[in-house]
Design a protein around this motif. Structure first.
Motif, mmCIF file in Angstrom:
data_model
loop_
_atom_site.group_PDB
_atom_site.id
_atom_site.type_symbol
_atom_site.label_atom_id
_atom_site.label_comp_id
_atom_site.label_asym_id
_atom_site.label_seq_id
_atom_site.Cartn_x
_atom_site.Cartn_y
_atom_site.Cartn_z
ATOM 1 N N THR A 48 0.694 -1.162 0.023
ATOM 2 C CA THR A 48 0.100 -0.195 0.037
ATOM 3 C C THR A 48 0.711 1.216 -0.050
ATOM 4 O O THR A 48 1.855 1.279 0.723
ATOM 5 N N ALA A 49 0.585 2.151 -0.626
ATOM 6 C CA ALA A 49 1.275 3.559 -0.867
ATOM 7 C C ALA A 49 0.776 4.449 0.427
ATOM 8 O O ALA A 49 0.481 5.559 0.217
ATOM 9 N N SER A 50 1.228 3.987 1.579
ATOM 10 C CA SER A 50 1.084 4.553 2.833
ATOM 11 C C SER A 50 2.107 5.802 3.045
ATOM 12 O O SER A 50 3.255 5.848 2.093
ATOM 13 N N GLN A 51 1.895 6.519 3.865
ATOM 14 C CA GLN A 51 3.089 7.524 4.124
ATOM 15 C C GLN A 51 4.205 6.885 4.655
ATOM 16 O O GLN A 51 5.510 7.469 4.157
ATOM 17 N N ASN A 52 3.990 5.973 5.435
ATOM 18 C CA ASN A 52 5.358 5.052 5.896
ATOM 19 C C ASN A 52 6.235 4.791 4.591
ATOM 20 O O ASN A 52 7.136 4.770 4.758
ATOM 21 N N ALA A 57 10.714 5.358 0.779
ATOM 22 C CA ALA A 57 11.228 5.389 -0.577
ATOM 23 C C ALA A 57 12.100 6.691 -0.710
ATOM 24 O O ALA A 57 13.159 6.794 -1.299
ATOM 25 N N ILE A 58 11.577 7.827 -0.059
ATOM 26 C CA ILE A 58 12.437 9.098 0.080
ATOM 27 C C ILE A 58 13.794 8.601 0.651
ATOM 28 O O ILE A 58 14.918 9.287 0.217
ATOM 29 N N GLU A 59 13.805 8.006 1.850
ATOM 30 C CA GLU A 59 15.063 7.600 2.604
ATOM 31 C C GLU A 59 15.900 6.924 1.619
ATOM 32 O O GLU A 59 17.189 6.918 1.662
ATOM 33 N N THR A 81 -6.320 17.232 -0.208
ATOM 34 C CA THR A 81 -6.157 17.694 0.866
ATOM 35 C C THR A 81 -5.917 16.673 2.226
ATOM 36 O O THR A 81 -6.047 15.541 1.752
ATOM 37 N N GLY A 82 -5.477 17.147 3.196
ATOM 38 C CA GLY A 82 -5.387 16.283 4.612
ATOM 39 C C GLY A 82 -4.272 15.192 4.219
ATOM 40 O O GLY A 82 -3.394 15.387 3.582
ATOM 41 N N MET A 83 -4.569 13.914 4.446
ATOM 42 C CA MET A 83 -3.704 12.823 4.481
ATOM 43 C C MET A 83 -3.142 12.869 2.952
ATOM 44 O O MET A 83 -2.211 12.377 2.615
ATOM 45 N N LYS A 84 -4.443 12.592 2.243
ATOM 46 C CA LYS A 84 -4.193 12.540 0.589
ATOM 47 C C LYS A 84 -3.221 13.514 -0.038
ATOM 48 O O LYS A 84 -2.383 13.460 -0.895
ATOM 49 N N GLY A 85 -3.361 14.884 0.476
ATOM 50 C CA GLY A 85 -2.532 15.850 0.093
ATOM 51 C C GLY A 85 -1.183 15.746 0.200
ATOM 52 O O GLY A 85 -0.226 15.895 -0.482
ATOM 53 N N LYS A 86 -1.104 15.292 1.566
ATOM 54 C CA LYS A 86 0.412 15.194 2.032
ATOM 55 C C LYS A 86 1.108 13.769 1.128
ATOM 56 O O LYS A 86 2.295 14.227 0.790
ATOM 57 N N ARG A 87 0.474 13.187 0.932
ATOM 58 C CA ARG A 87 0.955 11.852 0.328
ATOM 59 C C ARG A 87 1.287 12.396 -1.009
ATOM 60 O O ARG A 87 2.636 12.167 -1.720
ATOM 61 N N ILE A 88 0.637 12.916 -1.744
ATOM 62 C CA ILE A 88 0.894 13.497 -3.311
ATOM 63 C C ILE A 88 1.862 14.378 -3.085
ATOM 64 O O ILE A 88 2.867 14.356 -3.963
ATOM 65 N N ARG A 89 1.944 15.443 -2.063
ATOM 66 C CA ARG A 89 2.955 16.274 -2.137
ATOM 67 C C ARG A 89 4.387 15.759 -1.939
ATOM 68 O O ARG A 89 5.315 16.105 -2.567
ATOM 69 N N SER A 90 4.202 14.654 -1.061
ATOM 70 C CA SER A 90 5.603 13.981 -0.604
ATOM 71 C C SER A 90 6.270 13.254 -1.821
ATOM 72 O O SER A 90 7.455 13.469 -2.172
ATOM 73 N N PHE A 248 11.615 -4.598 -2.062
ATOM 74 C CA PHE A 248 10.320 -4.589 -1.342
ATOM 75 C C PHE A 248 10.656 -3.925 0.164
ATOM 76 O O PHE A 248 11.533 -4.403 0.755
ATOM 77 N N ILE A 249 9.538 -3.249 0.459
ATOM 78 C CA ILE A 249 9.575 -2.560 1.678
ATOM 79 C C ILE A 249 8.373 -2.969 2.388
ATOM 80 O O ILE A 249 7.293 -2.673 1.916
ATOM 81 N N ASP A 250 8.278 -3.819 3.806
ATOM 82 C CA ASP A 250 7.090 -3.948 4.116
ATOM 83 C C ASP A 250 6.803 -3.065 5.218
ATOM 84 O O ASP A 250 7.384 -2.649 5.996
ATOM 85 N N ASP A 251 5.431 -2.501 5.028
ATOM 86 C CA ASP A 251 4.798 -1.628 6.191
ATOM 87 C C ASP A 251 3.727 -2.461 6.976
ATOM 88 O O ASP A 251 2.630 -2.527 6.445
ATOM 89 N N PRO A 252 4.071 -3.182 8.018
ATOM 90 C CA PRO A 252 3.117 -4.194 8.307
ATOM 91 C C PRO A 252 1.801 -3.577 8.821
ATOM 92 O O PRO A 252 1.525 -2.517 9.502
ATOM 93 N N ASN A 253 0.569 -4.433 8.671
ATOM 94 C CA ASN A 253 -0.554 -4.141 8.957
ATOM 95 C C ASN A 253 -1.501 -5.053 9.449
ATOM 96 O O ASN A 253 -1.573 -6.309 8.712
ATOM 97 N N PRO A 254 -1.791 -5.223 10.475
ATOM 98 C CA PRO A 254 -2.557 -6.364 11.304
ATOM 99 C C PRO A 254 -3.862 -6.677 10.454
ATOM 100 O O PRO A 254 -4.576 -7.841 10.682
ATOM 101 N N ALA A 255 -4.440 -5.806 9.675
ATOM 102 C CA ALA A 255 -5.793 -6.167 8.925
ATOM 103 C C ALA A 255 -5.566 -7.069 8.010
ATOM 104 O O ALA A 255 -4.521 -7.168 7.420
#
Length: 255
Positions: A48-52, A57-59, A81-90, A248-255
């Protein structure tokens, strides 16, 4: 080690062709979702393209992120805007393009999420959960006779998580329905196709009752956990075929 470079559009065209993306009617756009027009040499893949994941990826000085769950889903608000805006901006500010493949990556018969999960669990896919589908997003598989408890042990070992089991009394299984992710409502079709067990990622309140009343055992193995395989396999194929650096980078998610 020097790697080759490719444009975002060329990478998307290669993935589109391999995954036959144009043949799917999906809940989101498949392919290139954010184009920074920067040559791609280093790719980070993830579920998932999460902020994490973006921050990782930036790092890593990545030029692109390739995921299963991207953006712009049907029904979601359009404003950036909000969370979505931050992701796109990043992404834009760090010249990182985003590519995402949803149903095409679930359904691919070689590197798809279902295919990889079946391989991990020693299941042999024999057909489609919905026989009329040209590119099945759910499958039927067979296995050597195995007790449900031994199968749960195998799932726990391969996916590194204990699945939620709803028992309907099928002690030994040989025929399994499988669809990764949030496909719990396909349990009725799996029962109609004479499966003794249905495997997916998530569980809803209604799934418990459906399993018991339909006489089919259910394993909720995790949305994230069942959909790590496809994107990793696609990344490996891109590295081998195109000579790009892919990690591959794992961003663990319990769901």
């Amino acid at each position: 080690m020097n790697h080759t470079q490719i444009s975002p559009t060329a990478l998307a065209q290669w993935c589109d062709t391999y995954l036959q993306a144009s043949e799917f009617s999906d809940y989101c756009p498949n392919g290139l979702q954010v184009d920074t027009d920067t040559p791609i040499e280093n790719i980070i893949t993830g579920v998932t393209a999460s902020q994490n994941l973006i921050d990782a990826a930036i790092e890593a000085n990545a030029d692109a992120i390739l995921v299963h769950h991207g953006y712009f889903w049907k029904g979601e608000p359009s404003p950036l805007t909000g969370m979505k805006g931050k992701r796109i901006r990043s992404l834009m500010q760090n010249n990182i393009s985003l590519l995402a493949y949803h149903l095409p990556l679930d359904a691919h018969p070689i590197i798809g999420n279902n295919a990889i999960l079946a391989e991990q669990l020693d299941l042999e896919i024999t057909g489609a959960l919905y026989p009329h589908e040209k590119h099945p997003v759910g499958n039927i598989a067979k296995c050597d006779p195995i007790t449900i408890q031994d199968f749960i042990t195998k799932v726990s070992d391969k996916l590194q998580r204990i699945p939620t089991h709803i028992s309907a009394g099928n002690d030994v299984i040989t025929r399994v329905g499988i669809c990764t992710g949030g496909a719990q409502d396909m349990i009725e079709q799996a029962a109609a196709m004479d499966c003794q067990l249905y495997i997916s990622g998530e569980i809803s309140e209604r799934t418990t009752h459906a399993a018991r009343e339909l006489g089919i055992d259910y394993l909720a193995c995790g949305h994230h956990a069942t959909e790590k395989g496809g994107i990793q396999a696609l990344g490996d194929l891109i590295e081998q075929s195109l000579g790009l650096s892919v990690r591959f980078i794992d961003d663990p998610n319990p769901a």
